[in-house]
Design an enzyme around this catalytic site. Structure first.
Site, PDB file in Angstrom:
ATOM      1  N   PHE A  94      44.915  67.862  -9.109  1.00  0.00           N
ATOM      2  CA  PHE A  94      45.045  68.833 -10.182  1.00  0.00           C
ATOM      3  C   PHE A  94      44.475  70.153  -9.704  1.00  0.00           C
ATOM      4  O   PHE A  94      43.562  70.198  -8.876  1.00  0.00           O
ATOM      5  CB  PHE A  94      44.471  68.342 -11.515  1.00  0.00           C
ATOM      6  CG  PHE A  94      42.975  68.244 -11.594  1.00  0.00           C
ATOM      7  CD1 PHE A  94      42.301  67.227 -10.968  1.00  0.00           C
ATOM      8  CD2 PHE A  94      42.257  69.156 -12.350  1.00  0.00           C
ATOM      9  CE1 PHE A  94      40.924  67.118 -11.054  1.00  0.00           C
ATOM     10  CE2 PHE A  94      40.875  69.061 -12.452  1.00  0.00           C
ATOM     11  CZ  PHE A  94      40.201  68.052 -11.795  1.00  0.00           C
ATOM     12  N   TYR A  95      45.028  71.227 -10.201  1.00  0.00           N
ATOM     13  CA  TYR A  95      44.796  72.548  -9.617  1.00  0.00           C
ATOM     14  C   TYR A  95      44.816  73.611 -10.709  1.00  0.00           C
ATOM     15  O   TYR A  95      45.602  73.517 -11.660  1.00  0.00           O
ATOM     16  CB  TYR A  95      45.915  72.837  -8.606  1.00  0.00           C
ATOM     17  CG  TYR A  95      45.896  74.223  -8.000  1.00  0.00           C
ATOM     18  CD1 TYR A  95      44.936  74.576  -7.060  1.00  0.00           C
ATOM     19  CD2 TYR A  95      46.861  75.161  -8.355  1.00  0.00           C
ATOM     20  CE1 TYR A  95      44.936  75.846  -6.490  1.00  0.00           C
ATOM     21  CE2 TYR A  95      46.865  76.436  -7.788  1.00  0.00           C
ATOM     22  CZ  TYR A  95      45.901  76.773  -6.851  1.00  0.00           C
ATOM     23  OH  TYR A  95      45.899  78.026  -6.295  1.00  0.00           O
ATOM     24  N   VAL A  96      43.944  74.596 -10.556  1.00  0.00           N
ATOM     25  CA  VAL A  96      43.963  75.784 -11.418  1.00  0.00           C
ATOM     26  C   VAL A  96      43.913  76.998 -10.497  1.00  0.00           C
ATOM     27  O   VAL A  96      43.130  77.020  -9.537  1.00  0.00           O
ATOM     28  CB  VAL A  96      42.758  75.795 -12.388  1.00  0.00           C
ATOM     29  CG1 VAL A  96      42.733  77.085 -13.208  1.00  0.00           C
ATOM     30  CG2 VAL A  96      42.799  74.582 -13.299  1.00  0.00           C
ATOM     31  N   GLY A 102      36.731  78.602 -13.966  1.00  0.00           N
ATOM     32  CA  GLY A 102      35.471  78.867 -14.665  1.00  0.00           C
ATOM     33  C   GLY A 102      35.608  78.896 -16.170  1.00  0.00           C
ATOM     34  O   GLY A 102      34.665  79.213 -16.884  1.00  0.00           O
ATOM     35  N   GLY A 104      37.020  76.150 -17.815  1.00  0.00           N
ATOM     36  CA  GLY A 104      37.169  74.760 -18.280  1.00  0.00           C
ATOM     37  C   GLY A 104      38.602  74.256 -18.282  1.00  0.00           C
ATOM     38  O   GLY A 104      38.887  73.191 -18.824  1.00  0.00           O
ATOM     39  N   ILE A 105      39.512  75.007 -17.667  1.00  0.00           N
ATOM     40  CA  ILE A 105      40.918  74.595 -17.696  1.00  0.00           C
ATOM     41  C   ILE A 105      41.123  73.321 -16.860  1.00  0.00           C
ATOM     42  O   ILE A 105      41.849  72.411 -17.262  1.00  0.00           O
ATOM     43  CB  ILE A 105      41.838  75.743 -17.207  1.00  0.00           C
ATOM     44  CG1 ILE A 105      41.684  76.944 -18.155  1.00  0.00           C
ATOM     45  CG2 ILE A 105      43.308  75.285 -17.156  1.00  0.00           C
ATOM     46  CD1 ILE A 105      42.376  78.216 -17.683  1.00  0.00           C
ATOM     47  N   TYR A 140      32.797  64.988 -10.928  1.00  0.00           N
ATOM     48  CA  TYR A 140      33.322  63.670 -11.305  1.00  0.00           C
ATOM     49  C   TYR A 140      32.203  62.757 -11.818  1.00  0.00           C
ATOM     50  O   TYR A 140      32.362  62.058 -12.816  1.00  0.00           O
ATOM     51  CB  TYR A 140      34.007  63.000 -10.112  1.00  0.00           C
ATOM     52  CG  TYR A 140      35.277  63.689  -9.674  1.00  0.00           C
ATOM     53  CD1 TYR A 140      36.166  64.220 -10.598  1.00  0.00           C
ATOM     54  CD2 TYR A 140      35.601  63.811  -8.314  1.00  0.00           C
ATOM     55  CE1 TYR A 140      37.343  64.850 -10.199  1.00  0.00           C
ATOM     56  CE2 TYR A 140      36.779  64.437  -7.908  1.00  0.00           C
ATOM     57  CZ  TYR A 140      37.637  64.953  -8.853  1.00  0.00           C
ATOM     58  OH  TYR A 140      38.788  65.562  -8.457  1.00  0.00           O
TER      59      TYR A 140
END
Lengths: 170, 170
Positions: A94-96, A102, A104-105, A140
């Protein structure tokens, strides 16, 4: 809803161009851009063809003024299985995008995958992480994940395409 | 065809009772019988319901004289995915009853899973192995598998049901 103007939703076939762009961004970030050889067509066929080999969520930024939207993150997942416990969900990358971190997405995306797992009565969620990625490992563990390679001695094994083909033909 | 009178074939709904028996045998062998809590009904629903969460192969011994057959081994697998390479196949447990070992039936079962992977244009096969299981590790390496936990530092992480549910609700 991850943040005021960010919506996390199931991916649609038309999202695959942008998902591929982000997959390649992530591969550059991980210093292995040459490894991301998948095509937009394969991504689309593999999620939306006769048999879904993976499923995806996207994080979308919308603007009411222009009605234009843009994808800024994604997650890929699929269902896994355990002969003792039954259904599980496997969280692939998963990637933003860096500019949107920063807020919380990323947590929201991972949580959406967890919710899908609970909805499907999964008994576990699994994923892999590089051993040196201290920031990710801390994240995690904070949320209840455990390193079962360390705690239970499970090692991951792989046959790459060449070995797989050779073994199947032996 | 693994051996003269052993056939490896796709599992059918009616096989689930025997598959569950072998899952429990394997759990005893692994000294964790209390962990195998899955029911025959769940096994059947999860492979043959609206959405297959896993697929299975069985090894069947047939006898022309009596027309009775018996299952002596099984493998469970599902498809996995990589954002760089695309489709993969994940080999969950595979098992052969102790009385039938040493005839290559286990290898044949694993090879059938590999063939299914090749047929589905998978780019890799993955599985896990306990770090102390030297016999299995030697077998896997002989056939082209590699320990990517050691070679590439990939560690497996897991949230169990309690943590998954809590995280989804946070």
């Amino acid at each position: 809803m991850a943040s005021e103007n960010v919506v996390i939703r199931a991916a649609r076939p038309g999202d695959c161009e942008e998902i591929l762009r982000m997959i390649k961004e992530l591969a550059v970030y991980e210093k292995m851009p040459e490894k991301a050889t998948l095509t937009e067509e394969a991504l689309r066929d593999d999620a939306f063809g006769d048999q879904p080999y993976y499923r995806a969520l996207v994080a979308e930024v919308g603007s009411n003024l222009t009605d234009r939207t843009k994808l800024i993150g994604y997650a890929m997942y699929y269902f896994c299985y355990c002969p003792w416990l039954g259904r599980g969900i496997y969280l692939e990358d998963f990637y933003v995008e860096p500019a949107h971190r920063g807020r919380g997405i990323g947590t929201s995306i991972m949580k959406e995958v967890a919710k899908i797992g609970v909805k499907h009565r999964c008994n576990k969620m699994q994923w892999v992480c590089l051993n040196w990625n201290d920031v990710a490992i801390k994240f995690y563990k904070k949320h209840g994940g455990k390193d079962v390679t360390v705690e239970e001695n499970w090692h991951l094994f792989r046959m790459d395409q060449q070995e797989l083909t050779a073994f199947a033909r032996e």
